[in-house]
Design an enzyme around this catalytic site. Sequence first.
Site, PDB file in Angstrom:
ATOM      1  N   THR A  16     -10.845  -6.847  -4.876  1.00  0.00           N
ATOM      2  CA  THR A  16     -12.186  -6.778  -5.464  1.00  0.00           C
ATOM      3  C   THR A  16     -12.670  -5.328  -5.471  1.00  0.00           C
ATOM      4  OG1 THR A  16     -12.643  -8.959  -4.521  1.00  0.00           O
ATOM      5  CG2 THR A  16     -14.551  -7.664  -5.227  1.00  0.00           C
ATOM      6  N   LEU A  74      10.738 -20.559  -3.788  1.00  0.00           N
ATOM      7  CA  LEU A  74       9.597 -19.773  -3.305  1.00  0.00           C
ATOM      8  C   LEU A  74       8.394 -19.896  -4.244  1.00  0.00           C
ATOM      9  CD1 LEU A  74       8.642 -17.289  -1.432  1.00  0.00           C
ATOM     10  CD2 LEU A  74       9.446 -15.852  -3.312  1.00  0.00           C
ATOM     11  N   ARG A  80       0.127   7.729  -2.682  1.00  0.00           N
ATOM     12  CA  ARG A  80       0.693   8.783  -1.831  1.00  0.00           C
ATOM     13  C   ARG A  80       2.156   9.048  -2.176  1.00  0.00           C
ATOM     14  NH1 ARG A  80      -1.214   5.938   3.427  1.00  0.00           N
ATOM     15  NH2 ARG A  80      -1.791   4.416   1.842  1.00  0.00           N
ATOM     16  N   ARG A  99      -0.908   9.297  -9.720  1.00  0.00           N
ATOM     17  CA  ARG A  99      -0.920   8.039  -8.941  1.00  0.00           C
ATOM     18  C   ARG A  99      -0.265   6.881  -9.689  1.00  0.00           C
ATOM     19  NH1 ARG A  99      -4.139   7.298  -4.828  1.00  0.00           N
ATOM     20  NH2 ARG A  99      -4.390   5.139  -5.451  1.00  0.00           N
ATOM     21  N   ASP A 134       0.828  -1.218   0.000  1.00  0.00           N
ATOM     22  CA  ASP A 134       0.000   0.000   0.000  1.00  0.00           C
ATOM     23  C   ASP A 134       0.859   1.264   0.000  1.00  0.00           C
ATOM     24  OD1 ASP A 134      -2.368   1.383  -0.069  1.00  0.00           O
ATOM     25  OD2 ASP A 134      -2.769   1.204   2.078  1.00  0.00           O
ATOM     26  N   GLY A 135       0.324   2.322  -0.597  1.00  0.00           N
ATOM     27  CA  GLY A 135       0.960   3.638  -0.536  1.00  0.00           C
ATOM     28  C   GLY A 135       1.534   4.148  -1.854  1.00  0.00           C
ATOM     29  N   HIS A 151       2.466   3.437  -9.053  1.00  0.00           N
ATOM     30  CA  HIS A 151       2.311   2.012  -9.384  1.00  0.00           C
ATOM     31  C   HIS A 151       3.517   1.536 -10.193  1.00  0.00           C
ATOM     32  CE1 HIS A 151      -1.578   2.263  -7.680  1.00  0.00           C
ATOM     33  NE2 HIS A 151      -2.163   2.885  -8.675  1.00  0.00           N
TER      34      HIS A 151
END
Length: 245
Positions: free
Chosen positions: A65, A130, A23, A32, A19-20, A36
């Site tokens: 969702t 992994l 910002r 924004r 998240d973030g 990303h």
Amino acid sequence: MKEHIDPSNLPQHIAVIMDGNGRWAKRQGAARVFGHRNAIKAVREVTEGCAELGVKFLTLYAFSTENWNRPKFEVDALMQLLVHTIRGEIKTLMDNNVRLATIGNTESLPVDCQHELAEAMRETEQNTGLTLVLALSYSGRWEILEAVRQISVEVRDGRLTPGEIDEQVFGHFLSTKGIPDPELMIRTSGEMRISNFLLWQLAYSELYMPDVLWPDFRRKHLYEAILSYQQRERRFGKTSEQLVK
Ligand code: IPE
Ligand code: IPE
Ligand code: MG
């Protein structure tokens, strides 16, 4: 800092709410979407960091969702970014022996995304290190409802009785079937909520919520999270005295 991590007490499964991004971009006066785009390096760092340490599962919440309710141009940009990133990161996954998997309603993703994901999962399916699980168009409530629907069919058709439905059986109908519950859940950006992520599986997870915004997240933040986890006492309802050290 990595040398302080106790390899005998590693979480097998780490889940992350990335998240973030918005910002982070806004802070530098950018759109924004710029945030990303700058989140990919963080994804690469945690993936490689977990692979190197020997963590078995890493689940990244990439699109919820509820994120479908964002402005269309942002959703479109995220989907495009997803396609390009998967294509571009296959080599990183192969180099690190990482197997790719997804959870969520991936049928609702654009078809080119679905194809790219299927291709990447096919290419990495023999990898034994992994497992990187991308949560896409995922939410905990969606997943639980899906499980309830499937279990109802099993009961209706006589393959399961209501009395047989225990935690293990229920877990078998979740998209995380076969994956242990995350011992550690990290949410970046200082937000203190779960936002519909892994509601069933997080029942006893240790939570770690640093202020760092996701595009700034690096290996050292991962190590800090694991070190914090290793200092916790996981009691599972028991008293401290009951725990055999
Ligand atoms: C997380 O960053 C990425 C996704 C939800 C896809 P945000 O886009 O939520 O960034 P903030 O929370 O608005 O800063
Ligand atoms: C959660 O972040 C979803 C992902 C990181 C993919 P959001 O930014 O969408 O969460 P809320 O809406 O602020 O709770
Ligand atoms: Mg957010």
